[in-house]
Design an enzyme around this catalytic site. Structure first.
Site, mmCIF file in Angstrom:
data_model
loop_
_atom_site.group_PDB
_atom_site.id
_atom_site.type_symbol
_atom_site.label_atom_id
_atom_site.label_comp_id
_atom_site.label_asym_id
_atom_site.label_seq_id
_atom_site.Cartn_x
_atom_site.Cartn_y
_atom_site.Cartn_z
ATOM 1 N N ASN A 7 0.856 -1.188 0.000
ATOM 2 C CA ASN A 7 0.000 0.000 0.000
ATOM 3 C C ASN A 7 0.892 1.238 0.000
ATOM 4 O OD1 ASN A 7 -1.874 1.974 0.402
ATOM 5 N ND2 ASN A 7 -2.450 1.345 2.487
ATOM 6 N N TRP A 8 1.021 1.845 -1.166
ATOM 7 C CA TRP A 8 1.927 3.000 -1.286
ATOM 8 C C TRP A 8 1.272 4.289 -0.800
ATOM 9 C CZ3 TRP A 8 4.844 2.079 -6.633
ATOM 10 C CH2 TRP A 8 5.702 0.984 -6.461
ATOM 11 N N LYS A 9 0.022 4.202 -0.390
ATOM 12 C CA LYS A 9 -0.690 5.356 0.164
ATOM 13 C C LYS A 9 -0.427 6.597 -0.705
ATOM 14 C CE LYS A 9 -0.315 3.312 4.729
ATOM 15 N NZ LYS A 9 -0.423 3.487 6.164
ATOM 16 N N HIS A 96 -9.776 1.266 4.609
ATOM 17 C CA HIS A 96 -8.520 1.486 5.335
ATOM 18 C C HIS A 96 -8.755 2.473 6.482
ATOM 19 C CE1 HIS A 96 -4.474 2.755 6.273
ATOM 20 N NE2 HIS A 96 -4.078 1.603 5.743
ATOM 21 N N GLU A 98 -7.163 4.910 7.483
ATOM 22 C CA GLU A 98 -6.954 6.332 7.156
ATOM 23 C C GLU A 98 -8.182 6.907 6.433
ATOM 24 O OE1 GLU A 98 -3.131 5.630 5.374
ATOM 25 O OE2 GLU A 98 -2.338 5.240 7.384
ATOM 26 N N GLU A 167 -6.026 -5.106 10.510
ATOM 27 C CA GLU A 167 -5.063 -4.037 10.762
ATOM 28 C C GLU A 167 -5.447 -3.311 12.048
ATOM 29 O OE1 GLU A 167 -2.826 -2.691 7.082
ATOM 30 O OE2 GLU A 167 -4.668 -1.542 7.080
ATOM 31 N N GLY A 173 1.556 2.306 10.944
ATOM 32 C CA GLY A 173 2.498 3.423 10.851
ATOM 33 C C GLY A 173 3.176 3.789 12.157
ATOM 34 N N SER A 212 2.640 -2.084 10.568
ATOM 35 C CA SER A 212 4.066 -2.107 10.914
ATOM 36 C C SER A 212 4.768 -3.415 10.536
ATOM 37 C CB SER A 212 4.262 -1.783 12.405
ATOM 38 O OG SER A 212 3.798 -0.473 12.669
ATOM 39 N N GLY A 233 2.531 -1.021 4.474
ATOM 40 C CA GLY A 233 2.473 0.387 4.097
ATOM 41 C C GLY A 233 3.863 0.967 3.906
HETATM 42 P P1 PGA Z 1 2.252 0.403 7.841
HETATM 43 O O1 PGA Z 1 0.839 0.603 7.158
HETATM 44 O O2 PGA Z 1 2.856 -0.855 7.272
HETATM 45 O O3 PGA Z 1 3.026 1.634 7.481
HETATM 46 O O4 PGA Z 1 2.021 0.277 9.299
HETATM 47 C C1 PGA Z 1 -0.013 -0.474 6.928
HETATM 48 C C2 PGA Z 1 -1.264 0.000 6.282
HETATM 49 O O5 PGA Z 1 -1.658 1.146 6.501
HETATM 50 O O6 PGA Z 1 -1.903 -0.717 5.528
#
Ligand code: PGA
Length: 255
Positions: A7-9, A96, A98, A167, A173, A212, A233
């Protein structure tokens, strides 16, 4: 076969997305391909460039957002499922945390988006998970069970491949991944909830862990029997870190 979802967000500009995709295409070699399916989810405007780089490889593409509307129409700012199926994009990250915290997406919205994905033969990667407060109050199982019930109970899923990404919101993150044994326990609960609330064949449901994940902890998650893959991520958007993740995956498959 494990699923590794990158997931490159909104971490990368278009040129960096293109460059990283070109590198990943060389790192994702034969060993990794035989044990896993890699799905890269860039920003929507980088999709075209990323696709050019991974064309001819087994790497798949996904998107990070999808309209809730099952039909085309007056929905300013939305991206319809039709577009992604026309482009042959097979995966979509939905729900997600976010999107939930920044855009107020609810479980009912997620359910509607999953319905759109299924209508267009897009495999949804449905994100669920508890907050830190809910975990501290011992509510993790109840939270994920309710999410599964709200999102899936009204949908016909038996003909489709579905990914659920567990998640925990506090693990995203933060560098604080859940204990893999704990993740295994929650994944089992999620399986049970899907069976209970859909009463359908769920042999094509995959449960992934996200939050993470990095090169150091990847294998410990994938070695748990109910962990079918990972959603990564920040470590997937950094060339050095993502290379190490792929190397760790290779090493795990080779031991
Ligand atoms: P992260 O994000 O690996 O940076 O914790 C995971 C995600 O948001 O899917």
């Amino acid at each position: 076969m494990y699923k590794i979802i990158a997931n490159w967000k909104m971490y990368l500009d278009i040129q960096s997305s293109r460059n990283l995709a070109a590198q990943v295409a060389t790192w994702w070699d034969y060993t990794a391909q035989t044990g896993g399916e890699l799905v890269i989810c860039p920003s929507v405007l980088a999709l075209h460039d990323v696709r050019q780089q991974v064309d001819g490889t087994k790497i798949k593409l996904g998107i990070q957002g999808l309209s809730m509307s099952p039909v085309l129409g007056a929905f300013t700012g939305q991206i319809p499922g039709e577009h992604f199926s026309e482009l042959g994009i097979p995966y979509a990250i939905i729900g997600h945390s976010e999107m939930r915290s920044l855009q107020g997406v609810t479980d009912q919205d997620v359910s509607n988006q999953v319905a759109v994905a299924l209508k267009h033969d897009i495999t949804p990667i449905i994100c669920i998970g508890e907050t830190l407060e809910e975990r501290n109050q011992g509510q993790t199982e109840q939270v994920v069970t309710t999410q599964i019930k709200t999102i899936l109970s009204s949908l016909e899923i038996h003909d489709h491949e579905i990914c659920i990404a567990y998640e925990p919101r506090w693990a995203i993150g933060t560098g604080k991944a859940v204990d893999p044994v704990d993740a295994e326990h929650v994944h089992k609960q999620i399986f049970w909830a899907i069976k209970e609330y859909t009463k359908q064949d769920i042999s094509r449901v995959h449960i992934l862990y996200g939050g993470s994940v990095n090169a150091d902890n990847l294998a410990s998650f994938l070695q748990e029997p109910s962990v079918d893959g990972v959603l990564i991520g920040s470590a997937s958007a950094d060339p050095d870190k993502f290379k190490s993740v792929i190397e760790a995956f290779d090493a795990m498959l080779n031991t």
